[in-house]
Design an enzyme around this catalytic site. Structure first.
Site, PDB file in Angstrom:
ATOM      1  N   GLU A 247      16.427  21.336  26.086  1.00 62.59           N
ATOM      2  CA  GLU A 247      16.939  22.787  26.796  1.00 62.59           C
ATOM      3  C   GLU A 247      16.039  24.479  25.871  1.00 62.59           C
ATOM      4  O   GLU A 247      15.181  23.937  24.879  1.00 62.59           O
ATOM      5  CB  GLU A 247      18.284  23.343  25.862  1.00 62.59           C
ATOM      6  CG  GLU A 247      19.115  24.415  27.316  1.00 62.59           C
ATOM      7  CD  GLU A 247      19.998  25.047  27.142  1.00 62.59           C
ATOM      8  OE1 GLU A 247      20.620  25.968  27.357  1.00 62.59           O
ATOM      9  OE2 GLU A 247      20.519  24.088  26.338  1.00 62.59           O
TER      10      GLU A 247
ATOM     11  N   GLU B  49      11.642  16.058  13.142  1.00 58.67           N
ATOM     12  CA  GLU B  49      11.532  14.242  12.412  1.00 58.67           C
ATOM     13  C   GLU B  49      11.201  13.671  13.480  1.00 58.67           C
ATOM     14  O   GLU B  49      12.095  13.011  14.270  1.00 58.67           O
ATOM     15  CB  GLU B  49      11.790  14.135  11.635  1.00 58.67           C
ATOM     16  CG  GLU B  49      11.821  12.786  10.827  1.00 58.67           C
ATOM     17  CD  GLU B  49      13.387  12.022   9.804  1.00 58.67           C
ATOM     18  OE1 GLU B  49      12.828  11.211  10.134  1.00 58.67           O
ATOM     19  OE2 GLU B  49      13.716  12.662   9.827  1.00 58.67           O
TER      20      GLU B  49
ATOM     21  N   ARG C  76      14.071   9.161  16.973  1.00 58.87           N
ATOM     22  CA  ARG C  76      12.814   8.056  17.150  1.00 58.87           C
ATOM     23  C   ARG C  76      11.790   8.210  18.328  1.00 58.87           C
ATOM     24  O   ARG C  76      12.700   8.409  19.673  1.00 58.87           O
ATOM     25  CB  ARG C  76      14.119   6.715  17.209  1.00 58.87           C
ATOM     26  CG  ARG C  76      14.515   6.188  15.919  1.00 58.87           C
ATOM     27  CD  ARG C  76      15.500   5.297  16.222  1.00 58.87           C
ATOM     28  NE  ARG C  76      15.968   5.055  15.258  1.00 58.87           N
ATOM     29  CZ  ARG C  76      16.931   5.783  14.432  1.00 58.87           C
ATOM     30  NH1 ARG C  76      18.024   6.296  15.515  1.00 58.87           N
ATOM     31  NH2 ARG C  76      18.148   5.826  13.504  1.00 58.87           N
TER      32      ARG C  76
ATOM     33  N   HIS D 169      16.472  19.486   9.803  1.00 61.18           N
ATOM     34  CA  HIS D 169      15.253  18.934  10.632  1.00 61.18           C
ATOM     35  C   HIS D 169      16.667  17.941  11.467  1.00 61.18           C
ATOM     36  O   HIS D 169      17.605  17.926  11.101  1.00 61.18           O
ATOM     37  CB  HIS D 169      14.934  18.442  10.121  1.00 61.18           C
ATOM     38  CG  HIS D 169      14.957  17.056   9.356  1.00 61.18           C
ATOM     39  ND1 HIS D 169      15.080  16.582   7.855  1.00 61.18           N
ATOM     40  CD2 HIS D 169      15.105  15.904   9.101  1.00 61.18           C
ATOM     41  CE1 HIS D 169      15.478  15.629   7.655  1.00 61.18           C
ATOM     42  NE2 HIS D 169      15.419  15.015   7.990  1.00 61.18           N
TER      43      HIS D 169
ATOM     44  N   MET E  52      23.173  27.827  36.845  1.00 61.16           N
ATOM     45  CA  MET E  52      22.532  28.093  35.514  1.00 61.16           C
ATOM     46  C   MET E  52      20.937  28.150  35.600  1.00 61.16           C
ATOM     47  O   MET E  52      20.002  27.397  35.227  1.00 61.16           O
ATOM     48  CB  MET E  52      22.048  27.576  34.411  1.00 61.16           C
ATOM     49  CG  MET E  52      24.295  27.303  33.604  1.00 61.16           C
ATOM     50  SD  MET E  52      25.032  26.633  32.539  1.00 61.16           S
ATOM     51  CE  MET E  52      23.745  25.003  33.044  1.00 61.16           C
TER      52      MET E  52
ATOM     53  N   HIS F 240      21.434  17.321  23.670  1.00 64.43           N
ATOM     54  CA  HIS F 240      19.259  17.761  23.547  1.00 64.43           C
ATOM     55  C   HIS F 240      19.078  18.329  22.696  1.00 64.43           C
ATOM     56  O   HIS F 240      20.134  18.984  21.005  1.00 64.43           O
ATOM     57  CB  HIS F 240      19.104  18.397  24.484  1.00 64.43           C
ATOM     58  CG  HIS F 240      20.452  20.077  24.859  1.00 64.43           C
ATOM     59  ND1 HIS F 240      21.651  19.802  25.570  1.00 64.43           N
ATOM     60  CD2 HIS F 240      20.252  20.995  24.037  1.00 64.43           C
ATOM     61  CE1 HIS F 240      22.274  21.102  25.298  1.00 64.43           C
ATOM     62  NE2 HIS F 240      21.048  21.248  24.691  1.00 64.43           N
TER      63      HIS F 240
ATOM     64  N   ASN G 205       9.002   3.487  14.817  1.00 61.40           N
ATOM     65  CA  ASN G 205       9.109   2.010  14.657  1.00 61.40           C
ATOM     66  C   ASN G 205       8.144   0.956  14.736  1.00 61.40           C
ATOM     67  O   ASN G 205       7.985   0.888  15.576  1.00 61.40           O
ATOM     68  CB  ASN G 205      10.311   1.646  14.779  1.00 61.40           C
ATOM     69  CG  ASN G 205      11.478   2.740  13.915  1.00 61.40           C
ATOM     70  OD1 ASN G 205      12.287   2.210  12.751  1.00 61.40           O
ATOM     71  ND2 ASN G 205      12.210   2.521  14.704  1.00 61.40           N
TER      72      ASN G 205
END
Length: 162
Positions: A152, A79, A16, A12, A137, A106, A83
């Protein structure tokens, strides 16, 4: 030497988040991820939300030990760490990693059809950092989550020139 001599896997990535309700809505309703497990850590005053792509919500086992093993044995889990109290703070709380000093950049998602994905994001009012038509791109896009983290958006087939 074998390709993976220790049989390790990347489980993972943690981000935050300021407001879990906004982040969970984005990752589940807009991106289609499933909440696999939530853990409230009262002593540390934070909550953990583990998300992943599943074929159905029934895929997630019942029971704390089974769900925990399931989450930590998968690949590609996100994850989100909240807080407690940050949702009440003014302005951004966390650095997205792309401004100075740069760090984290990213996460990336493979989508079956980039054009359809862009239309879906437009329909949901998702902020773009880079649309496919911007720059050289044209086979990728970058969107932003509620905390400004970049995601992305790519098509594996397009990346391979197919």
């Amino acid at each position: 030497m074998s390709a993976n001599p220790h049989n390790f896997t990347l489980n993972h990535t943690m981000l935050r988040v300021k407001d879990p309700s906004k982040s969970l809505a984005f990752y589940s309703e807009v991106l289609g991820m499933t909440l696999l497990r939530k853990a409230d850590i009262e002593a540390g005053e934070f909550s953990l939300y583990f998300l992943g792509f599943t074929s159905s919500e029934d895929e997630v086992p019942e029971g704390d030990a089974d769900a925990t093993e399931y989450v930590f044995s998968r690949q590609g889990v996100l994850e989100l760490t909240h807080n407690w109290g940050t949702e009440d703070e003014d302005g951004p709380v966390y650095h997205d990693g792309n401004a100075e000093p740069q760090g984290f950049g990213h996460i990336a998602l493979d989508v079956p059809d980039l054009e359809a994905a862009v239309a879906h994001f437009d329909k949901h009012g998702v902020k773009f950092q880079k649309r496919p038509e911007d720059g050289m791109m044209s086979h990728i896009a970058f969107i932003k989550d509620p905390d400004g983290y970049w995601i992305e958006i790519l098509s594996a087939k397009a990346m391979a020139g197919r």
